[in-house]
Design a protein around this motif. Structure first.
Motif, PDB file in Angstrom:
ATOM      1  N   UNK A 275       0.822  -1.202   0.000  1.00 52.51           N
ATOM      2  CA  UNK A 275       0.000   0.000   0.000  1.00 52.51           C
ATOM      3  C   UNK A 275       0.862   1.261   0.000  1.00 52.51           C
ATOM      4  N   UNK A 276       1.975   1.233   0.715  1.00 49.40           N
ATOM      5  CA  UNK A 276       2.850   2.403   0.736  1.00 49.40           C
ATOM      6  C   UNK A 276       3.450   2.662  -0.644  1.00 49.40           C
ATOM      7  N   UNK A 277       3.715   1.575  -1.390  1.00 40.87           N
ATOM      8  CA  UNK A 277       4.284   1.749  -2.729  1.00 40.87           C
ATOM      9  C   UNK A 277       3.270   2.302  -3.721  1.00 40.87           C
ATOM     10  N   UNK A 278       2.031   1.854  -3.602  1.00 39.86           N
ATOM     11  CA  UNK A 278       1.066   2.134  -4.668  1.00 39.86           C
ATOM     12  C   UNK A 278      -0.010   3.151  -4.307  1.00 39.86           C
ATOM     13  N   UNK A 279      -0.342   3.287  -3.034  1.00 39.33           N
ATOM     14  CA  UNK A 279      -1.374   4.254  -2.683  1.00 39.33           C
ATOM     15  C   UNK A 279      -0.809   5.668  -2.808  1.00 39.33           C
ATOM     16  N   UNK A 280      -1.519   6.525  -3.470  1.00 38.42           N
ATOM     17  CA  UNK A 280      -1.135   7.928  -3.527  1.00 38.42           C
ATOM     18  C   UNK A 280      -2.398   8.772  -3.449  1.00 38.42           C
ATOM     19  N   UNK A 281      -2.268  10.010  -3.023  1.00 36.92           N
ATOM     20  CA  UNK A 281      -3.468  10.818  -2.803  1.00 36.92           C
ATOM     21  C   UNK A 281      -4.261  11.117  -4.065  1.00 36.92           C
ATOM     22  N   UNK A 282      -3.569  11.244  -5.214  1.00 36.98           N
ATOM     23  CA  UNK A 282      -4.288  11.607  -6.426  1.00 36.98           C
ATOM     24  C   UNK A 282      -4.711  13.060  -6.412  1.00 36.98           C
ATOM     25  N   UNK A 283      -5.303  13.475  -5.345  1.00 43.06           N
ATOM     26  CA  UNK A 283      -5.782  14.847  -5.188  1.00 43.06           C
ATOM     27  C   UNK A 283      -4.940  15.520  -4.115  1.00 43.06           C
ATOM     28  N   UNK A 284      -4.299  16.646  -4.470  1.00 41.15           N
ATOM     29  CA  UNK A 284      -3.416  17.315  -3.503  1.00 41.15           C
ATOM     30  C   UNK A 284      -4.166  17.772  -2.268  1.00 41.15           C
ATOM     31  N   UNK A 285      -5.496  17.905  -2.375  1.00 36.65           N
ATOM     32  CA  UNK A 285      -6.273  18.324  -1.213  1.00 36.65           C
ATOM     33  C   UNK A 285      -6.326  17.239  -0.141  1.00 36.65           C
ATOM     34  N   UNK A 286      -5.939  16.012  -0.503  1.00 38.39           N
ATOM     35  CA  UNK A 286      -6.044  14.909   0.453  1.00 38.39           C
ATOM     36  C   UNK A 286      -4.690  14.379   0.885  1.00 38.39           C
ATOM     37  N   UNK A 287      -3.629  15.144   0.677  1.00 36.95           N
ATOM     38  CA  UNK A 287      -2.301  14.677   1.056  1.00 36.95           C
ATOM     39  C   UNK A 287      -2.222  14.380   2.551  1.00 36.95           C
TER      40      UNK A 287
END
Length: 610
Positions: A275-287
């Protein structure tokens, strides 16, 4: 490091393409731009490298005299530091200039002074405010607080403060410290000798459903990521292990109040790196939401250490709160097909539903629809007292004769159901029809099988022997003078291929599994193909000297996974080579042997006589 980089980009590189305009004066005569920040560790220091484009001249009378242009990159070695207010900053200890090919640039005083004055000061102002995710963590842990310890929990959480940041090759870690004078007492978590009460078991079942939904929620977030086959295998194996373990504990009355806690901790430790490798926020508002999620999930996985200290325990509300940290989607505990889940596991988005001949039941043949799916819980699990030792999970469905739902317009009508019901239709009429359905399901997966050097009819024999063993080719039976779909003794599996509804939730349409023999057969074929390709194929050569090349052994091996899940992968070969097969193994292999020929249908004698 990726999340740290994303947070820095969000604050200091606001222009499209991860660019920052540090200086822009005098109609372009003085211009410094940064781009492509890269972050890594260099011992105890953070290595921050960013491309730089510099154009610098002397503006006189609207002209730019003696301009100097330079492109390369600047490298800063920085010491992370955090204060009591959770403000993370980076102090520069050393720096270097590199040309566009990455070679060190000899010191040029004018160039270095310009970069030091403008770039160093600009990057030195980066401050990451970690107070919001820390606040989320506090609220998250408070939501898990045991009632009589909540005031102590709040007092402890109010005392937390950050430890010194520590760098590793992959992470920047800030441990959270707390002041505790007298840790509150916590429940022992041990069940009574005569087992847990029905009410307690119902709460554990409801908690597990939320945990299972949380796992699917996480897997869904990876549906568009470039996952390797190993990644997909790990996700599939983790999900199936969680579900088969729960079914086993439920069936054998082995549930304890530690069951969900232990499953979550074990599974999180296995899947966290993925999950750490592949999960990313996608939306900077959710960093910061992502940072909150990993902080809270890590805290929850350490519940055995921090639980007694803080007086907290895992709850359904906690899983729902975790999900909302990642996205605005809440957890889904329903029975519908989840295309994203199927996609992550390497399957098509949906399993096509075979059309059924239209038939409209007469009014006196209509029966009530299934109860509506429960609403997501706000903070406490809803009343689930109707569950009784797990059997009640599906017990309500056995009294249903037919379900009418607009979403399932393709479901067969009563006339169609009667034509597939053992006890109403003779074996001589039913078996050829079922044989044709199983053959169609076989063909749907035949081309997807990756195991080579098998006889052309091997998978067909596998399918027929499985349907024979699981249901004696029955989708519907007569019970208490009513037609019902075939349900296993422990109320978990349905239809001709006995698809386990808890194990395959989200992957198959439950109503179609129950009322559509064609769909049930297709699902069984897909599951057999999945187990064969993902589990047995990679390990087949390891057993080549112990019957691994024997198609009979291969059939028994595959059926053991179909019947018992991934944990049978290594157990069956051991049983087979020592001649200590389970009775279910023996019965299946007897049926597999009988399917070798053209007249084997005449040997089927398990259907009820009319």
């Amino acid at each position: 490091m990726e999340l740290l980089r994303a947070l820095i980009v969000d604050q200091a590189y606001p222009e499209p393409g991860e660019q920052a305009r540090v200086v822009s004066m005098n109609q372009g005569c003085n211009d410094i731009r940064l781009s492509r920040p890269q972050i890594s560790s260099d011992g105890s220091l953070l290595r921050f490298q960013t491309d730089i484009s510099l154009y610098w001249g002397t503006p006189i009378a609207g002209r730019c005299l003696a301009p100097m242009g330079w492109q390369g990159s600047v490298v800063l070695l920085q010491q992370p530091a955090i204060d009591r207010h959770w403000q993370l900053r980076f102090q520069t200890h050393d720096s270097a200039l590199l040309d566009r090919s990455g070679r060190a640039v000899p010191l040029v005083e004018l160039l270095y002074n310009l970069i030091k004055e403008h770039v160093h000061s600009y990057l030195g102002r980066i401050t990451l405010n970690l107070a919001p995710p820390v606040g989320d963590l506090k609220q998250f842990l408070l939501s898990q607080a045991i009632d009589d310890g909540s005031s102590s929990t709040e007092q402890i959480l109010d005392s937390i403060y950050p430890d010194r940041p520590v760098l590793s090759p992959t992470d920047l870690r800030v441990d959270i410290l707390a002041q505790v004078d007298h840790p509150p007492a916590a429940p022992t978590g041990e069940p009574a000798e005569d087992g847990i009460s029905e009410e307690a078991q119902a709460k554990i079942i409801a908690l597990w459903k939320s945990w299972d939904a949380m796992l699917v929620h996480l897997i869904d977030r990876l549906s568009e990521k470039p996952l390797s086959l190993a990644d997909r295998h790990l996700l599939l194996d983790s999900m199936l292990t969680v579900r088969y373990e729960f079914e086993d504990a439920l069936t054998n009355n082995h549930l304890t109040d530690r069951f969900v806690r232990d499953q979550f901790m074990q599974t999180w430790q296995v899947l966290r790196p993925l999950f750490r490798r592949h999960l990313d926020p996608g939306d900077s508002n959710n960093l910061l939401g992502y940072l909150s999620f990993f902080t809270a999930a890590d805290a929850l996985s350490g519940i055995d250490q921090i639980g007694p200290l803080l007086g907290v325990e895992i709850s359904r509300a906690g899983f729902y709160r975790l999900a909302l940290m990642l996205s605005n989607e809440t957890l889904n505990e329903g029975e519908g097909v989840d295309p994203r889940l199927r996609r992550v596991l390497g399957l098509d988005d949906t399993l096509p539903v075979p059309p059924a001949p239209p038939a409209t039941p007469e009014p006196d043949q209509l029966f009530p629809t299934d109860p509506a799916a429960p609403e997501p819980p706000p903070s406490e699990p809803p009343d689930a007292s109707w569950l009784r030792h797990g059997a009640g999970l599906l017990q309500r469905t056995t009294a249903l004769l037919f379900t009418i739902r607009a979403a399932h317009a393709a479901l067969p009508g009563m006339n169609e159901i009667r034509e597939w019901t053992a006890g109403i239709v003779s074996a001589e009429q039913l078996l050829p029809k079922v044989h044709k359905v199983v053959q169609e399901a076989t063909r749907s997966q035949q081309a997807k099988i990756t195991v080579t050097n098998l006889n052309p009819d091997w998978f067909s024999r596998m399918m027929h022997a499985t349907a024979w063993q699981e249901s004696c080719f029955r989708q519907f039976v007569v019970k208490d003078n009513k037609i019902v779909y075939l349900l296993s003794y422990n109320n978990t599996s349905v239809g001709i291929m006995q698809i386990n509804e808890k194990v395959w939730r989200g992957i198959y349409d439950m109503q179609e599994l129950r009322w559509n023999i064609r769909y049930n057969s297709l699902a069984g074929a897909e599951i057999l193909s999945l187990y064969l390709n993902r589990y047995i194929a990679p390990k087949r050569t390891a057993f080549s000297g112990e019957g691994g090349g024997d198609e009979r052994f291969l059939a028994g091996w595959l059926y053991s996974l179909y019947n018992g899940g991934p944990r049978q992968l290594d157990k069956f070969p051991s049983r087979y080579t020592t001649n200590e097969l389970y009775r279910s193994d023996e019965l299946f292999l007897e049926k597999f042997d009988k399917t070798n020929g053209s007249s084997w249908l005449t040997t089927v004698d398990c259907l009820p006589a009319l």
